[in-house]
Design a protein around this motif. Structure first.
Motif, PDB file in Angstrom:
ATOM      1  N   ARG A  52      -2.086  -7.658   1.864  1.00 15.13           N
ATOM      2  CA  ARG A  52      -0.987  -6.676   2.690  1.00 15.13           C
ATOM      3  C   ARG A  52      -0.485  -5.346   1.763  1.00 15.13           C
ATOM      4  NH1 ARG A  52       2.550 -11.016   6.289  1.00 15.13           N
ATOM      5  NH2 ARG A  52       0.719 -11.790   7.160  1.00 15.13           N
ATOM      6  N   ALA A  53      -0.622  -5.949   0.354  1.00 17.89           N
ATOM      7  CA  ALA A  53       0.126  -4.810  -0.393  1.00 17.89           C
ATOM      8  C   ALA A  53      -0.888  -3.576  -0.714  1.00 17.89           C
ATOM      9  CB  ALA A  53       0.329  -5.506  -1.724  1.00 17.89           C
ATOM     10  N   PHE A  56      -1.195  -1.625   2.478  1.00 17.10           N
ATOM     11  CA  PHE A  56       0.138  -0.695   2.603  1.00 17.10           C
ATOM     12  C   PHE A  56       0.023   0.460   1.464  1.00 17.10           C
ATOM     13  CE2 PHE A  56       4.286   0.309   0.832  1.00 17.10           C
ATOM     14  CZ  PHE A  56       4.885   0.889   2.000  1.00 17.10           C
ATOM     15  N   ALA A  57      -0.585   0.309   0.373  1.00 17.70           N
ATOM     16  CA  ALA A  57      -0.874   1.373  -0.467  1.00 17.70           C
ATOM     17  C   ALA A  57      -2.051   2.226   0.096  1.00 17.70           C
ATOM     18  CB  ALA A  57      -1.286   0.626  -2.002  1.00 17.70           C
ATOM     19  N   ASP A  59      -2.418   2.666   3.257  1.00 18.52           N
ATOM     20  CA  ASP A  59      -1.632   3.614   4.343  1.00 18.52           C
ATOM     21  C   ASP A  59      -0.950   4.669   3.674  1.00 18.52           C
ATOM     22  OD1 ASP A  59      -2.967   2.067   6.180  1.00 18.52           O
ATOM     23  OD2 ASP A  59      -1.277   0.642   6.725  1.00 18.52           O
ATOM     24  N   VAL A  60       0.012   4.374   2.613  1.00 19.62           N
ATOM     25  CA  VAL A  60       0.676   5.366   2.056  1.00 19.62           C
ATOM     26  C   VAL A  60       0.076   6.576   1.489  1.00 19.62           C
ATOM     27  CG1 VAL A  60       2.218   5.758   0.092  1.00 19.62           C
ATOM     28  CG2 VAL A  60       2.609   3.699   1.530  1.00 19.62           C
TER      29      VAL A  60
END
Length: 116
Positions: A52-53, A56-57, A59-60
């Protein structure tokens, strides 16, 4: 005679089956087995969190690149396609630090094995 043999055999089979089931359950409830199961669940949770991290990275980063492109369009800062892309510089360390922050490794040895 056949009825007695049938029921005797059925009872033996049911007893073996039940004994096997109970022994497996008892092995699952030993402290070592419970610790291993808890460790496996913790590792799985760690992998899910890591995935998930990473997502998320990514996506950022994608949203950051999109926003930079929007800002470049809005400000009219279009790069020349014949030039190489602009370099991204790492943060430069502060060279104006007072000398008190500098540690001289030759005079300050920190050996944890020394007796104090």
């Amino acid at each position: 005679m056949f009825r007695r043999t049938f029921w005797f055999t059925s009872g033996v089979a049911a007893g073996v089956w039940a004994t096997t089931k109970v022994n497996r359950k008892l092995k699952q409830l030993t402290p070592e087995s419970l610790a291993a199961a808890a460790a496996n669940k913790a590792v799985e949770a760690g992998h899910r969190l890591k995935d998930r991290a990473v997502g998320f990275a990514l996506d950022v980063r994608a949203n950051m690149a999109q926003r930079e492109a929007e800002l470049e369009d809005a400000l009219g800062l279009h790069a020349d396609p014949e030039l190489p892309p602009a370099r991204r510089h790492a943060a430069i360390e502060n060279r104006n630090k007072p000398k008190s922050y500098v540690i001289d490794r030759t005079t300050h040895t920190h050996n944890r094995n020394e007796d104090h």
